[in-house]
Design a protein around this motif. Structure first.
Motif, PDB file in Angstrom:
ATOM      1  N   LYS A  61       0.408  -1.089   0.296  1.00 30.81           N
ATOM      2  CA  LYS A  61       0.085  -0.008   0.298  1.00 30.81           C
ATOM      3  C   LYS A  61       1.039   1.259   0.546  1.00 30.81           C
ATOM      4  N   ASN A  62       0.191   2.621  -0.672  1.00 31.92           N
ATOM      5  CA  ASN A  62       0.425   3.711  -0.179  1.00 31.92           C
ATOM      6  C   ASN A  62       0.269   3.926   1.249  1.00 31.92           C
ATOM      7  N   ASP A  64      -0.419   6.519   2.626  1.00 37.77           N
ATOM      8  CA  ASP A  64      -1.814   6.976   2.926  1.00 37.77           C
ATOM      9  C   ASP A  64      -2.809   5.871   3.075  1.00 37.77           C
ATOM     10  N   GLY A  65      -2.325   4.638   3.059  1.00 35.99           N
ATOM     11  CA  GLY A  65      -3.205   3.640   2.614  1.00 35.99           C
ATOM     12  C   GLY A  65      -4.145   2.778   1.105  1.00 35.99           C
ATOM     13  N   THR A  66      -3.498   4.316   0.250  1.00 37.10           N
ATOM     14  CA  THR A  66      -4.802   3.716  -0.938  1.00 37.10           C
ATOM     15  C   THR A  66      -3.570   2.824  -1.403  1.00 37.10           C
ATOM     16  N   GLU A  67      -3.753   2.436  -2.523  1.00 36.80           N
ATOM     17  CA  GLU A  67      -3.291   0.760  -3.398  1.00 36.80           C
ATOM     18  C   GLU A  67      -3.177   1.954  -5.075  1.00 36.80           C
ATOM     19  N   GLY A  68      -1.741   1.179  -5.370  1.00 42.11           N
ATOM     20  CA  GLY A  68      -1.493   1.607  -6.757  1.00 42.11           C
ATOM     21  C   GLY A  68      -1.151   0.597  -7.294  1.00 42.11           C
ATOM     22  N   GLN A  72      -2.449  -3.253  -7.623  1.00 42.75           N
ATOM     23  CA  GLN A  72      -2.753  -4.337  -8.035  1.00 42.75           C
ATOM     24  C   GLN A  72      -2.359  -6.208  -8.562  1.00 42.75           C
ATOM     25  N   ASP A  93      -0.257  -6.308   5.193  1.00 45.32           N
ATOM     26  CA  ASP A  93       0.119  -4.661   4.256  1.00 45.32           C
ATOM     27  C   ASP A  93       1.733  -4.862   4.849  1.00 45.32           C
ATOM     28  N   ARG A  95       3.849  -1.952   4.058  1.00 43.99           N
ATOM     29  CA  ARG A  95       4.134  -0.932   3.913  1.00 43.99           C
ATOM     30  C   ARG A  95       5.806  -0.835   5.307  1.00 43.99           C
TER      31      ARG A  95
END
Length: 141
Positions: A61-62, A64-68, A72, A93, A95
């Motif tokens: 995850k990024n 900030d918690g988003t997925e890029g 995927q 996760d 990170r």
């Protein structure tokens, strides 16, 4: 339960396993394949060799918690693995795991080519240790 963790990367994929008591996580190797289907085959081979009962696949995850895009790709690999085996495949996760792994290797004086060859397996170990801590603290088995 014997659990195998996977740190999936574009060039190298690290693998780690824990013992049946879920106490000790150990790096076991690197898959040097780029093709996701070949990586999946090698993961399943390692799963069978290690007689692991679960796969924990790192989810990048990024911050900030988003997925890029990388997340995927990991989700696609997880789906592929689920079609190839009956063992559960959990996303976890990841990170900061590579940063943690690099710190561990620095503390142990591992640099250069040797560091590059073990970094992803150590990152998989960090993923697995994090997952095992979660299981212990929450009582999830």
């Amino acid at each position: 339960m014997k659990i195998m963790a996977v740190d999936y990367g574009d060039s190298r994929t690290g693998i780690a396993v824990c013992d049946k008591t879920e106490f000790l996580a150990t790096p076991i190797g690197i898959i040097k394949e780029k093709n996701m289907f070949k990586v999946a085959d090698r993961i399943i081979q390692a799963l069978q060799e290690q007689q692991a009962e679960m796969i924990v696949l790192g989810l990048p995850k990024n911050m900030d918690g988003t997925e890029g895009a990388r997340a995927q790709k990991s989700r696609k690999l997880a789906e592929r693995l689920r079609t190839m085996t009956d063992v559960p495949v959990e996303m976890w996760d990841e990170r900061q795991t590579t940063i943690s792994a690099a710190g561990i290797l620095s503390e142990n004086g591992t640099f250069g080519k040797k560091r590059k060859e073990v970094l992803d397996a150590v990152a998989a170990t960090v993923i697995l240790e994090s997952y095992l801590t979660y299981r212990k603290n929450t009582g999830k088995k």
